[in-house]
Design an enzyme around this catalytic site. Structure first.
Site: not given
Ligand code: CAA
Ligand code: NAI
Length: 718
Positions: A61, A100, A103, A123
């Protein structure tokens, strides 16, 4: 937001296009919905492949959207429709399939992963749970125990582990999308009913109650007071019910978490970490106008507690290291320790130890050609100055010279060299090969290039690096002082170490302040206090015991050290231990006696101290110093301070860090309580509210993301 192509004549290829991680923003959800409708309704299409642009399937998400009202199609019905469709859908997973994103993959009928992909449901680390069916479909796919572990920890798994667990159908080293397209063609015509996870029954282990009991105990122990892991356990338990009931329970549990303060704090922490990486110093220096230098070789001077860990951190990312000690015996001891650490580390990570990268030496003359030096000798300014003077003569002019000092003046060291612009602090935390935090200290003359190089080296070593300014103790240790001092004043006034520790541990710290001090060793701070003339023979004889250098002083920690009680290593400190080195802290009647005698001697009437006072005095004093640090331009933004406390000092992540915590409590309330305590205890230091805190309150307590603008305007009025 999603590209649609018809390939191989009959396969609809849907590519998510929302860089950098193809997060499921409202626009992406809308695009998936439209493209799936098109694929399912087009008679030419017999199968569908979903993939992500730029080698990343989907990062889940869009977390930034959590703060606002839901826009665009909700995820759950969208995913249900994909699963229910009559055409086979294959997920081609490259890079990441998280939250997500995973998922989405779970509702596809087949999953093909690239061998370098990582998958998971993280999450819980954001204070929520996988509420798009993740807690219901994953247990049906891989069973309760494995799903419980993945969902309650949020751990990312490799493609290989995902295959073993049954999370994916195939792992490939080829072009994932091509493999998925072929796979999709072969799946055409095969029955899909067994591939629709929501229609399956969750396989249950024989002792189902026992499994959930253990899981509940584990998460309660590990994450004291954190709500999300417990809610995850309850949601997975609901996967034993019929799907329609389970999904309802998942959604109810999510509703309790979604707007919670803990979820806000954890999501703030996620972005704060990324904000800190894009460092901005109050001087205006910042990451995007500075190019780091490449570091191929380095040297570490001093193979003590810190030096060894630093050598390991450098070598395991392929940097050749020359390690220097002051005598042969210490060099040999250091060498054996480093090799042992590298071997254990390599075994744990399943790679071969990088021993060929190491050289050991007794002479600084061997450091002529290295790209970077990190000095980690005793915390002794005269010794460090002498080493920097020598390095300046020996090393080639382009070598960066860094110090691991925990608080000495980086500018004074830079002044010993012919290249003050290439001198910076690289303050690691103990144990340096384990702890994630690196404070990069920018001296008055440090060039942007030097800071960019130290920051990027930190990232390469897997550290969370934060750029800070130069002042005694920098950010982390400067703030620690008021925190520790409040705790000792509370002892004076009537509290016990165990009461204070319990209050802090209930707040969420892994260890209270006294337990932590016993672990770190009480002699270190004692030495620093002696050197700065606060205690010991150099104390000004005019200073009474409870007043030093013009302010109130609590000598209890010195009295503990004078008895040879240095913490765990001596088996006695603020607590007693069965033997030196033991970690099981027990309250010690001798400490209670010491406190009693002390209070009697100074006529202090002990009073009952509440947990609320402990938390407020310790944590508001901590945040108050954080405001002063922002005022003094030692940290560029509150996020930097919070990241330092989260990664270096065990501040509970679900509280977001001291500055975020202050903002959640409400700046007005923090100000009011500090004013109250300052009035009640006028000579206890650090309780007088900082001008920045007052200013922010006067400006209506803006949210933490806006503080930077106010600080800037405050500086421009100075
Ligand atoms: N939403 C919004 N922005 C996100 C994002 C997300 N899920 N994941 C990463 N970003 C953004 C970061 O904030 C960063 O933005 P900036 O460049 O503006 O700072 C950019 O994407 C790159 O991210 P990283 O610097 O972290 O890049 P990386 O290559 O080191 O890592 C990653 C990539 C492993 C995907 C890491 O970003 C990460 O762990 N992201 C979160 C993943 C996560 O927790 N997903 C679950 C979300 S909640 C959900 O999905 C619930 C649902 O369905 C209802
Ligand atoms: P330590 O006492 O364990 O190790 C220092 C090492 O430096 C010793 O092995 C000593 O023999 C060696 N040394 C002394 N003079 C030398 C010289 N001229 N040439 C080569 N080697 C020499 O100290 P520790 O704890 O590793 O601290 C080192 C530095 O790191 C200090 O500046 C300290 O403030 C800082 N630091 C310490 C932390 C900790 O938790 N121990 C945390 C963060 C920083």
């Amino acid at each position: 937001m999603a590209r649609y192509e018809l390939v191989k004549r009959s396969v609809a290829l849907i590519t998510l296009t929302n860089p950098p991680v193809n997060a499921l923003s409202s626009a992406v959800r809308h695009a998936i919905s439209k493209t799936m409708e098109r694929a399912l309704s087009d008679p030419k299409v017999t199968a569908v492949v979903i993939c992500g642009e730029n080698g990343r399937f989907c990062g889940g998400a869009d977390i930034r959207e959590f703060a606002g009202p839901l826009r665009g199609p909700p995820l759950v019905p969208l995913l249900d429709a994909i699963e229910a469709g009559e055409k086979p859908v294959v997920a081609a997973i490259e890079g990441v399939a998280l939250g997500g994103g995973f998922e989405l993959a779970l509702v596809c009928h087949y999953r093909i992963a690239h061998y370098k992909a990582r998958l998971g449901l993280p999450e819980v680390t954001l204070g929520i749970l996988p509420a798009a069916g993740g807690t219901q479909r994953l247990p049906r796919l891989i069973g309760i125990p494995a799903a419980l572990e993945l969902i309650t920890t949020g751990r990312h798994v490799s493609a290989q582990e995902a295959l073993k667990l049954g999370m994916v159908d195939q792992v490939t080293e080829q072009n994932t999308c091509e493999v998925a397209l072929e796979f999709a063609l072969k799946a055409v015509g095969k029955p899909l009913s067994s591939r629709r996870l929501s229609t399956l029954t969750t396989p249950c282990p024989p002792d189902l109650d026992g499994v959930f009991e253990v899981a509940t105990m584990q998460v309660q122990k590990k994450a004291r007071g954190v709500m999300a892991p417990l809610a995850c356990v309850q949601a997975v338990r609901a996967a034993t019910l019929p799907y329609s009931e389970g999904i309802k329970r998942e959604s109810e549990l999510m509703a309790t978490l979604f707007n919670s303060g803990q979820a806000q704090a954890l999501q703030y922490s996620f972005f704060a970490q990324r904000t800190a990486e894009k460092w901005t110093l109050p001087s205006g220096a910042q990451w995007n106008n500075s190019k780091p230098r490449e570091i191929r070789s380095a040297a570490v001077i001093g193979l003590g507690t810190m030096g060894r860990g630093i050598v390991v951190s450098l070598a395991r990312v392929g940097i050749s290291v020359i390690a220097v000690e002051s005598d042969k015996k210490l060099l040999e001891t250091g060498r054996q320790m480093v090799i042992g650490m590298l071997e254990r580390d390599a075994k744990r990570r399943g790679v071969s130890a990088s021993l060929s990268l190491l050289k050991f030496s007794l002479s600084l003359q061997d450091l002529k050609d290295v790209d970077l030096v990190i000095e980690a000798v005793f915390e002794d300014m005269a010794l460090k100055k002498q080493i920097f003077r020598e390095l300046s003569k020996v090393c080639r002019p382009a070598t960066l010279l860094c110090t691991n000092t925990s608080g000495l003046d980086v500018d004074a060291l830079a002044g010993m060299t012919d290249r003050p612009q290439l001198v910076a602090g690289m303050h690691f935390f103990s144990p340096a090969h384990v702890m994630k935090l690196l404070e990069v200290v920018c001296g008055l003359c440090s060039s942007n290039e030097a800071i960019a190089t130290a920051m990027s080296l930190g990232k390469r070593m897997g550290k969370v690096s934060v750029a800070v300014g130069n002042c005694p103790g920098f950010v982390g240790n400067r703030m620690l002082m008021p925190y520790l001092e409040q705790a000792t004043f509370l002892l004076e006034e009537g509290a016990t170490p165990e009461q204070i520790d319990k209050a802090l541990e209930d707040f969420g710290f892994a260890m209270g302040v006294f337990r932590m001090s016993d672990l770190a060793g009480l002699d270190v701070g004692w030495r620093v206090r002696k050197e700065s003339g606060l205690t010991g023979p150099d104390v000004d004889p005019k200073d009474p015991p409870r007043r030093r250098q013009g302010r109130k002083y609590c000598p209890i920690p010195d009295m503990v050290c004078e008895q040879g009680r240095f913490g765990q290593k001596t088996g006695r400190g603020w607590y007693m231990y069965d033997k030196p080195g033991d970690t099981n802290a027990k309250p010690d009647p001798l400490i209670q006696n010491l406190l009693k005698t002390y209070r009697t001697r100074y006529g202090i009437q002990p009073r009952k101290i509440t947990d609320q006072e402990i938390i407020e005095r310790c944590l508001f004093a901590l945040a108050n110093e954080g405001f002063r640090i922002l005022e003094d331009k030692i940290a560029g933004q509150p996020e930097d301070i919070d990241v330092i406390y989260l990664f270096g000092y065990g501040f509970p992540r679900h509280r977001g860090g001291p500055m975020f915590y202050a903002s959640m409590v409400g700046l007005e309330r923090v100000l009011e309580r500090l004013e109250y305590y300052h009035h009640a205890f006028p000579d206890v230091p650090h309780l007088e509210p900082s001008p920045l805190l007052k200013k922010l309150v006067a400006r209506g307590s803006p949210p933490i993301q806006k503080w930077r603008e106010h600080i800037k305007s405050m500086h421009s009025h100075l």
